[in-house]
Design an enzyme around this catalytic site. Structure first.
Site, short mmCIF file in Angstrom:
data_model
loop_
_atom_site.label_atom_id
_atom_site.label_comp_id
_atom_site.label_asym_id
_atom_site.label_seq_id
_atom_site.Cartn_x
_atom_site.Cartn_y
_atom_site.Cartn_z
N ASP A 183 49.67 68.29 39.70
CA ASP A 183 49.79 67.33 40.81
C ASP A 183 48.65 67.56 41.81
O ASP A 183 48.86 68.09 42.90
CB ASP A 183 51.15 67.50 41.48
CG ASP A 183 51.44 66.39 42.49
OD1 ASP A 183 50.58 65.50 42.64
OD2 ASP A 183 52.50 66.42 43.12
N ASP A 238 51.06 105.72 66.07
CA ASP A 238 51.50 106.95 65.43
C ASP A 238 50.59 107.25 64.24
O ASP A 238 50.72 106.63 63.18
CB ASP A 238 52.95 106.77 64.96
CG ASP A 238 53.65 108.09 64.75
OD1 ASP A 238 53.04 109.13 65.04
OD2 ASP A 238 54.81 108.08 64.31
N ARG A 273 45.26 111.93 65.51
CA ARG A 273 44.28 111.89 66.60
C ARG A 273 42.93 112.32 66.03
O ARG A 273 42.83 113.29 65.25
CB ARG A 273 44.72 112.84 67.70
CG ARG A 273 43.86 112.83 68.96
CD ARG A 273 44.07 111.56 69.77
NE ARG A 273 43.30 111.60 70.99
CZ ARG A 273 43.71 112.16 72.11
NH1 ARG A 273 44.90 112.75 72.17
NH2 ARG A 273 42.95 112.12 73.20
N LYS A 321 50.69 102.90 72.15
CA LYS A 321 50.55 104.21 71.50
C LYS A 321 50.80 104.04 70.00
O LYS A 321 51.83 103.50 69.60
CB LYS A 321 51.53 105.22 72.09
CG LYS A 321 51.28 106.63 71.57
CD LYS A 321 52.22 107.63 72.19
CE LYS A 321 51.81 109.05 71.83
NZ LYS A 321 51.50 109.26 70.41
#
Length: 608
Positions: free
Chosen positions: A528, A25, A28, A23
């Site tokens: 290097d 958060d 929707r 689920k």
């Protein structure tokens, strides 16, 4: 269309007829594409203008998706913190924005995703009456055919992803608690999608946090009890609760408050802190508990035990499976960092840190007494390592492979501060990235690393190569060019690194050198290029360093690389807030591996 809704439960059902999803958060949302693209909230409000990144992504994918139209999907708009957790604060902030330029800026800096977990219409066919398990199979086939991720992935820049199901509740619950996710939804295999219905065939179980606090007042109009904690003898309000307490408990509590009130007005009954309770909640957002529920009375506590400091620590609880020994052990003096602070840093940074450790032969530097004592390198995994620690035997050394959060936290508990990784993944036939390690002769010469970095950036931009930069966490800078795996050899990349080294020396021989003998370098920065080779290692992005100031090998945005840059700006306690306010500079690192145009450069260097 109103979405189907789950019913809250405090005991998750188990059995073959149940499947389980993470689920998330967020907001929707129903995605509808029938001629016109729409993304609407559960209350029917249009959301595309608030989340333009999702709209733009879907329109780019239109050609692949077109054969499946018309379609309707059910999902959640999220901002992923990790593959199992969404940060509601980010989504809520976006939902309140109204300025389109500000929304666009936020979308670029903190892109949200659309996680789809159910299909309602596909190719114009209404599939609501199809069993849930069949709808999931239909979804997975669709996602695979159009080339979208079949599970949430923070490091994948495709912004529409699928939420899969799991057969085992324990498997997914362990992941959710480990990664501090919101919870789990249990769904019956044979359920149908029912518009607007709160159903018992979908059950949600939250991953609650707990806080000990005391009651400060009662609101007469709605029955809410207000709670707080102490911070230096001052009451800090943290929210209010209504749910979770039985009618009898509520009535008894109300009578007790009335009998012991210190004040009362038309709206509130006020009391001196005396009654302690334990509240479960999802998160502390905008100085309020989200979804607070009464859990129990705490008659064993005094109000003075309920402190803001304790509350903050309770927010950061670790899963029971993760054992942290001596959590209050001091590791640094300035800044003051204890072991639990370091472990919580590792937990929060893990989504950004772990991808660079994944499938690499790991060398760590451990500090058993913190920064105050001796350190040692560790390549061989100790015999006492728990069974969940992955290893790989290579050249007689049993290396640790840190592929998940549990292993990372175990290493943290072992006080491994520095994580050094090779330039290639296990099984790769060549380097997975090119790295320039710009290490000045002293901290006072850091300006040379800045000069070299900007000169290399000018060249890589001209060659249309994608480059990233980070501090070493010590006294230098490191530039990364991501490469696809199994495509190039170290001989190939050496052509490029030596070309860049020669270019810098020819442009500014007073500042740079490729002289290997230290006594012949003077105060010049040594390029290097030979260090980029098989078997060599480099500090991983977001790893701490064993410095007195707890500095971190920190990814930077290129615009931050200027004369004002210092290593000391990036200490452990500043990194998480920096990520939350600025975003992750290495967010697109793994996508860049697929887009890097190194072939043309290599052909030029080989004279082809």
């Amino acid at each position: 269309m109103k979405p189907m809704l789950p019913t809250l439960t405090f005991e998750i059902p188990e059995g073959k007829e149940w499947k389980y999803e993470v689920k998330y958060d967020g907001f929707r949302a129903l995605l509808t594409w029938n001629g016109q693209l729409e993304l609407n909230s559960r209350n029917g409000k249009p959301l595309l203008s608030l989340f333009p990144e999702i709209s733009e992504f879907l329109k780019k994918e239109r050609k692949k998706i077109k054969p499946f139209l018309p379609m309707v999907f059910d999902g959640e708009i999220v901002f992923l913190e990790n593959d199992y957790k969404s940060n509601f604060n980010h989504v809520q902030t976006r939902g309140r924005m109204r300025s389109q330029p500000k929304i666009a800026e936020r979308a670029e800096q903190f892109p949200c995703r659309l996680l789809l977990f159910d299909v309602i219409v596909l190719k114009g066919k209404d599939v609501r009456s199809m069993p849930y398990s069949n709808r999931k199979q239909l979804m997975e086939s669709f996602f695979q055919e159009v080339g979208l991720p079949t599970r949430p992935d923070l490091k994948n820049n495709k912004l529409v992803q699928m939420v899969p199901y799991y057969d085992s509740y324990k498997t997914i619950w362990d992941k959710v608690t480990l990664y501090d996710g919101e919870g789990v939804v249990a769904k019956k295999s044979n359920n149908v999608w029912e518009e607007g219905k709160r159903t018992t065939t979908w059950l949600k179980l939250k991953n609650w946090k707990y806080v000990s606090c005391f009651i400060t007042s009662y609101e007469k109009s709605n029955g809410y009890f207000y709670v707080g904690v102490y911070e230096q003898n001052k009451i800090v309000p943290i929210g209010q609760f209504l749910f979770g307490i039985t009618p009898d408990e509520k009535q008894a509590l109300y009578r007790t408050l009335k009998e012991n009130k210190i004040n009362e007005d038309e709206q509130f009954v006020y009391v001196t802190p005396a009654i302690c309770v334990q509240i479960k909640y999802l998160e502390f957002y905008e100085q309020q508990l989200r979804e607070p529920h009464f859990d129990q009375f705490r008659f064993d506590l005094q109000p003075t035990d309920c402190t803001y400091e304790r509350f903050l620590l309770q927010q950061k609880t670790l899963p029971a499976a993760i054992e942290i020994t001596h959590p209050n052990k001091p590791l640094w003096e300035k800044p003051p960092i204890q072991k639990h602070d370091y472990i919580h840093y590792l937990r929060e940074i893990a989504p950004h840190f772990l991808p660079f450790l994944r499938n690499r032969l790991l060398t760590v530097i451990r500090y058993p007494h913190g920064i105050f004592g001796e350190s040692f390198y560790q390549k061989n995994t100790p015999d006492y390592a728990p069974p969940f620690v992955e290893t790989k035997l290579e050249d007689g050394i049993n290396y640790t492979i840190c592929n998940n959060l549990q292993i990372l936290l175990w290493l943290g508990n072992q006080l491994a501060f520095e994580f050094h990784i090779p330039f290639q993944a296990i099984g790769s036939t060549g380097p997975s990235e090119i790295v320039f390690d710009l290490d000045p002769p002293s901290k006072e010469d850091f300006h040379l690393a800045i000069k070299a970095a900007l000169m290399i950036k000018e060249v890589t931009d001209h060659l249309e190569l994608i480059s990233f930069i980070k501090t070493s966490g010590n006294k230098g800078l490191q530039i990364y060019l991501p490469l696809p795996d199994n495509l190039y050899s170290y001989e190939d990349t050496r052509l490029f690194t030596s070309f860049i080294a020669d270019y810098l020396v020819s442009k500014d021989p007073d500042s740079f050198t490729i002289e290997r003998m230290k006594k012949n370098r003077g105060n010049r920065l040594y390029i290097d290029y030979i260090q980029h080779a098989e078997g060599k290692t480099i500090i991983a992005p977001y790893s701490l360093r064993g410095t007195t100031m707890a500095t971190v090998a920190t990814p930077l945005f290129w615009e931050e690389v200027s004369e004002n840059l210092t290593i000391e700006q990036f200490q452990m306690q500043q990194i998480i807030p920096r990520l939350k306010s600025k975003g992750d500079p290495f967010r697109d690192f793994f996508q860049a591996k697929k887009e890097q145009r190194f072939d043309a450069v290599l052909r030029f260097l080989k004279g082809k």
